[in-house]
Design an enzyme around this catalytic site. Structure first.
Site, PDB file in Angstrom:
ATOM      1  N   ASP A 113     -22.090 -59.746  -2.025  1.00 56.53           N
ATOM      2  CA  ASP A 113     -22.239 -59.270  -3.395  1.00 56.53           C
ATOM      3  C   ASP A 113     -23.456 -60.011  -3.927  1.00 56.53           C
ATOM      4  OD1 ASP A 113     -22.209 -59.015  -6.167  1.00 56.53           O
ATOM      5  OD2 ASP A 113     -20.057 -58.662  -6.206  1.00 56.53           O
ATOM      6  N   HIS A 114     -24.573 -59.295  -4.075  1.00 55.05           N
ATOM      7  CA  HIS A 114     -25.826 -60.025  -4.323  1.00 55.05           C
ATOM      8  C   HIS A 114     -25.816 -60.772  -5.658  1.00 55.05           C
ATOM      9  CE1 HIS A 114     -26.980 -56.168  -6.307  1.00 55.05           C
ATOM     10  NE2 HIS A 114     -27.560 -56.995  -7.151  1.00 55.05           N
TER      11      HIS A 114
ATOM     12  N   ASP B 122     -19.670 -49.029  -9.112  1.00 56.82           N
ATOM     13  CA  ASP B 122     -20.983 -49.572  -8.746  1.00 56.82           C
ATOM     14  C   ASP B 122     -21.185 -50.982  -9.276  1.00 56.82           C
ATOM     15  OD1 ASP B 122     -23.594 -49.323  -7.615  1.00 56.82           O
ATOM     16  OD2 ASP B 122     -24.402 -49.099  -9.635  1.00 56.82           O
TER      17      ASP B 122
ATOM     18  N   HIS C 283     -19.708 -56.790  -9.189  1.00 57.83           N
ATOM     19  CA  HIS C 283     -20.535 -57.809  -9.848  1.00 57.83           C
ATOM     20  C   HIS C 283     -19.853 -58.417 -11.085  1.00 57.83           C
ATOM     21  CE1 HIS C 283     -23.334 -56.239  -7.100  1.00 57.83           C
ATOM     22  NE2 HIS C 283     -23.868 -55.304  -7.848  1.00 57.83           N
TER      23      HIS C 283
END
Lengths: 432, 505
Positions: B192-193, B250, B255
């Site tokens: 998960d960037h 998304d 995030h």
């Protein structure tokens, strides 16, 4: 965490049988695996001071080769008892030399090489080979071998290693060195940790420091000229060398870098006019390495060096813009010095533009355990003053060695490689 | 003024990556040339890659090593020109193999190629497989690697999987089972960037390295928490993917939920990957929509319509290329959650994310309770509550708002801000999230990767919403909002019910 002992009681077997014994151990041995695929560490572990303190009954055994507080305290007591200058560092060879004159013949178990510090064992070394010279020069060679496994939480059987100890008088150790090549697998990186003074056994050092071996030394232990020349020689020769004295500078380097991290202070780096460094006692190497690091990062050129009374060294550098920087390295006698001779106690850097004095910046970094009043004196009232305390490095030598083993890329740190020749030049040209 | 601090260079004590081969599936895709290879080249420039390193790109296209190298050089553009000698060295470790993971013979050929690369580059059989492919291939991709024996050694092989990991709770569970049947959980790195961002990691440091925050980091002192991730861009070329996901899948499930977990988690006993992931999983298991029975009371969905300036008009979502006419995909979500544990009981967590909002920013805002008695009038009317604002991007840093005496003869208070900025304090841009995460994956450090139970717990939070959208979408209507505004008015009403406002950054 307490150091770990070996998994097996060490076996004393003749040197010639060690290679075959180890081969057998890892092929179908009692712990049933092939050993860690990591690195080998060769340690020169004379522990002269500890041996003398044990022999004279000033500390209890066993001899381990480590530096516990009891050993430091006993060494400080010798300084008092023998009327040595109070500024003598507790691991100074003078203390060992004093003890040599003392009566005593107490012998204790010698566990050097079998006492693996957790910080090193968690790196899962494949083989630790300890050269443990004894006080009795004529003592015949004893070779001990044992397997061990790290006791960390995630330890598993696939990462065990072994320890080999070569113990005896200096001559017998020299004779025993012929088995070393067979004990060091060619496909694994090998390290030499010279855990002793750099002035002693220099031939042995050269014999062990083969070009493909990664070296760990401590340039605070030994004559400055020897230490710097050795460091410089290895850097120039492109051999991977790591210096514990340099490693202990990291909090000074980090603290100084932090001062100039905010972009608005960067310009001041181009206007440095003076640099004062205070060190404990008269060992200048760490102070020189700090000055050399700054000089190399800022592309200063050494102009001239000299020695003045009360100063270890004085030098001037030329900045890339032609400006002049003066360096003063001052020896401060301290009553209860650290175990690392020449440790930095403070530094002052002044950055000023000739034409605009009021925009000057003075940075003073002081060690947490020493005062820096000397550096605070001297007409900086009109300058922007930044004062920071620098944490003392209190890690054990084994932890520092582990840090090097873990982080090395198999080459000399480029920062050290750039600084070492400058430090060496500063010292050698001022001591002509 | 120098661009970097010359005294800073080389001081970071970075961990050393072991010799290895990174295998990227989907190497002809966007992510590889936009993020992954630039991140690897950055690691190379920072001297953090071992000399025994190789990158093997794999995709269905029939490229050669040379074509792959050329394509990557083109993609990196000026960065290659500025560092041409480093690129020359780096590119020697780049290889390409045409592979279709569905074809067994391709995977066997891949295994052989990897052995050759091991020999050529001394990579010692250490491999990190990065699945930068469509999510539908994750399961089969892992199976193919496992069948070819490429995941047999848990210490020498790892698999990195991009988001989205599943479409809902049950599909995430099935995928976890499938992936775990191919290798051990310790080999699976779900990326998960957002977790690669310095500022997200800084929340951990801020909370657990300082003694002043943790004692007040709870329901006794904090009245609400807002987590925002706003984008100015629209759906752009991703309409095909976005139509199947929407903002909830998304952004929110991954995030925003990760930011929530890091903000709300309990202190771990020690800094250890499993200790941290245990705490994150626990807090996610305690998180609930504020009204699970009637989710429309705590969740607002929106979709951007046309807007922008006359000179630069912006299309509405419905007019974007690739969007199904009449699409009900949300481009904006706002919701209220609770974390039902001792620390956070009763403290609302407001999450919002959207496309085509006025600013690109991500932040976490902690609003503290009001002083029990207002002794002083404020120059601005009511004294404002203290706020700690953690700016994730851009302008990374933190800000603390508090009241001080306004200058003058009276005793009025006014708010001021105490600020920490990464730029002003450190003066250097932090690494792109992928630099950190790729390095960690190759180091085998899973701290910043999501574990299976975290992923499942995150999906479980939003199950009532997903079910509602699936079964009774009319109960969760899509409110239109003009492009470059802060979302639909209904989103403001969600907070107005609690007498609160969204922070206008």
């Amino acid at each position: 965490m307490s150091p770990q002992l070996t998994l097996q009681t060490p076996l004393q077997i003749p040197p010639s049988e060690i290679p075959s014994y180890l081969k057998q151990l890892w092929s179908k041995g009692p712990i049933g695996n092939k050993g860690a695929n990591t690195f080998c560490l060769l340690i020169w572990q004379p522990a002269w001071l500890e041996q003398e303190l044990v022999r004279t009954g000033r500390i209890k055994g066993p001899i381990t080769g480590t530096q516990p507080q009891s050993l430091i305290d006993a060494a400080r007591q010798v300084i008092l008892d023998k009327d040595l200058p109070h500024s003598t560092p507790p691991l100074d060879p003078k203390i060992t030399a004093c003890l040599k004159q003392c009566q005593g013949d107490i012998s204790q178990q010698d566990l050097r090489g079998q006492h693996i510090d957790t910080s090193i064992s968690t790196l899962k070394p494949r083989r630790l080979i300890t050269l443990a010279p004894t006080l009795r020069t004529g003592q015949p060679l004893e070779t001990l071998v044992a397997a061990y496994c790290p006791l960390s939480e995630d330890s598993d059987k696939s990462a065990c290693g072994d320890v080999v100890v070569l113990r005896g008088g200096q001559n017998s150790i020299d004779n025993g060195l012929q088995i070393l090549p067979t004990l060091l697998p060619k496909d694994l990186p090998s390290w030499l940790w010279w855990n002793g003074n750099l002035d002693e056994a220099q031939n042995l050092f050269e014999e062990l420091a083969t070009p493909n071996r990664r070296l760990i030394i401590d340039t605070s232990l030994g004559e400055p000229a020897n230490c710097l020349s050795l460091l410089d020689k290895k850097v120039v020769g492109d051999q991977a060398i790591n210096d514990l004295n340099w490693l202990r500078l990291r909090s000074w380097r980090e603290s100084l870098a932090e001062v100039f991290d905010p972009p608005h202070r960067r310009e001041s780096l181009n206007t440095i006019t003076s640099l004062d460094i205070d060190v404990e006692g008269d060992h200048p190497v760490q102070g020189l390495l700090l000055a050399a690091w700054i000089a190399s990062r800022l592309s200063w050129e050494v102009m001239e060096t000299s020695l003045d009374s009360g100063e270890l060294l004085k030098a001037t550098f030329k900045r890339p813009d032609g400006g002049i920087v003066s360096l003063r390295l001052i020896a401060l006698p301290v009553g209860n010095p650290s175990i690392h001779p020449g440790q930095i106690v403070g530094m002052r850097m002044i950055c000023e533009l000739e034409q605009v004095k009021h925009s000057a910046l003075c940075v003073i970094l002081g060690s947490k355990t020493s005062e820096c009043m000397r550096l605070e004196a001297g007409g900086m009232a009109s300058m922007e003053l930044i004062e920071e305390m620098v944490s003392n490095q209190i890690d054990s030598v084994e932890m520092d060695v582990a840090r090097l083993l873990e982080s090395s890329r198999g080459t000399t740190s480029p920062l050290l490689a750039a600084a070492a020749p400058i430090a060496s030049k500063l010292y050698s040209t001022s001591h002509v | 003024m120098p661009t970097t601090n010359p005294l800073r260079i080389g001081l970071r004590q970075e961990r050393v990556i072991a010799p290895q081969c990174l295998v990227i599936f989907g190497a002809s895709g966007d992510l590889t040339h936009r993020k992954l290879v630039p991140a690897l080249f950055e690691l190379f420039l920072q001297r953090r890659l071992p000399s025994e390193f190789a990158l093997l790109g794999c995709a269905r296209r029939q490229w050669s090593d040379e074509t792959f190298r050329q394509k990557m050089a083109e993609a990196l553009g000026s960065k290659v020109q500025e560092n041409s000698s480093s690129w020359e060295l780096f590119v020697k470790g780049l290889f390409y193999e045409p592979v279709d993971l569905q074809q067994q013979e391709d995977v066997l050929r891949l295994a052989k190629r990897l052995e050759e690369i091991d020999y050529l580059r001394s990579t010692h059989g250490n491999r990190t497989f990065y699945l930068s492919v469509s999510p539908k291939f994750y399961g089969n991709g892992c199976k193919a690697l496992s069948s070819a024996g490429l995941l047999n050694d848990p210490k020498r092989s790892r698999v990195v999987i991009e988001k989205p990991f599943g479409r809902d709770y049950s599909s995430a569970q099935s995928l976890n089972q499938l992936v775990q049947s191919c290798g051990q959980e310790s080999q699976i790195f779900r990326i998960d960037h957002y977790l690669g961002k310095e500022t997200v990691q800084n929340i951990l440091v801020l909370r657990f390295a300082n003694t002043i925050f943790e004692p007040i980091w709870n329901r006794n002192f904090i009245s609400s928490i807002q987590i925002t991730a706003a984008e100015t861009v629209g759906v752009e070329e991703r309409a095909g993917y976005y139509e199947t996901s929407g903002a909830l899948r998304d952004m929110v499930q991954n995030h925003l939920t990760q930011m929530l977990a890091i903000t709300a988690m309990e202190p771990p006993g020690h800094f250890d990957p499993e200790a941290i992931r245990n705490e994150k999983a626990k807090v996610l298991q305690a998180a609930r929509l504020a009204d699970e029975a009637e989710p429309w009371n705590c969740c607002i969905r929106g979709q951007y319509t046309k807007g922008g300036a006359k000179k630069f008009p912006l299309l509405g979502y419905q007019d974007e290329s690739g969007v199904t006419p009449g699409s009900t995909t949300e481009t904006y979500v706002a919701m209220k959650l609770f974390v039902e544990n001792w620390r956070w009981q009763g403290v609302p967590f407001y999450l919002r994310t959207g496309k085509r909002l006025p600013k690109r920013l991500s932040e976490v805002v902690l609003t503290f309770r009001e002083a029990p008695v207002h002794l002083f009038d404020s120059t601005v009317g009511q004294p404002s509550s203290n706020q700690l604002i953690l700016r994730i991007q851009p302008d990374e840093g933190a800000k603390f708002r508090f009241e001080v005496k306004a200058p003058g003869s009276g005793m009025k208070s006014r708010p001021v801000e105490m600020e920490f900025s990464y730029d002003q304090s450190f003066g250097e841009p932090s690494d792109e999230g992928y630099v950190r995460l790729l390095a960690d994956a190759m180091l085998g450090d899973p701290t910043l990767f999501t574990r299976s139970d975290e992923v499942e717990a995150a999906w479980r939070i939003y199950t009532p919403l997903l079910e509602l959208i699936e079964d009774q979408p009319w109960k969760l209507p899509i409110y239109p909002y003009e492009s470059r505004t802060w979302g639909p008015a209904a989103s403001d009403e969600l907070l107005a019910k609690d007498k609160l406002l969204w922070r206008r950054p």
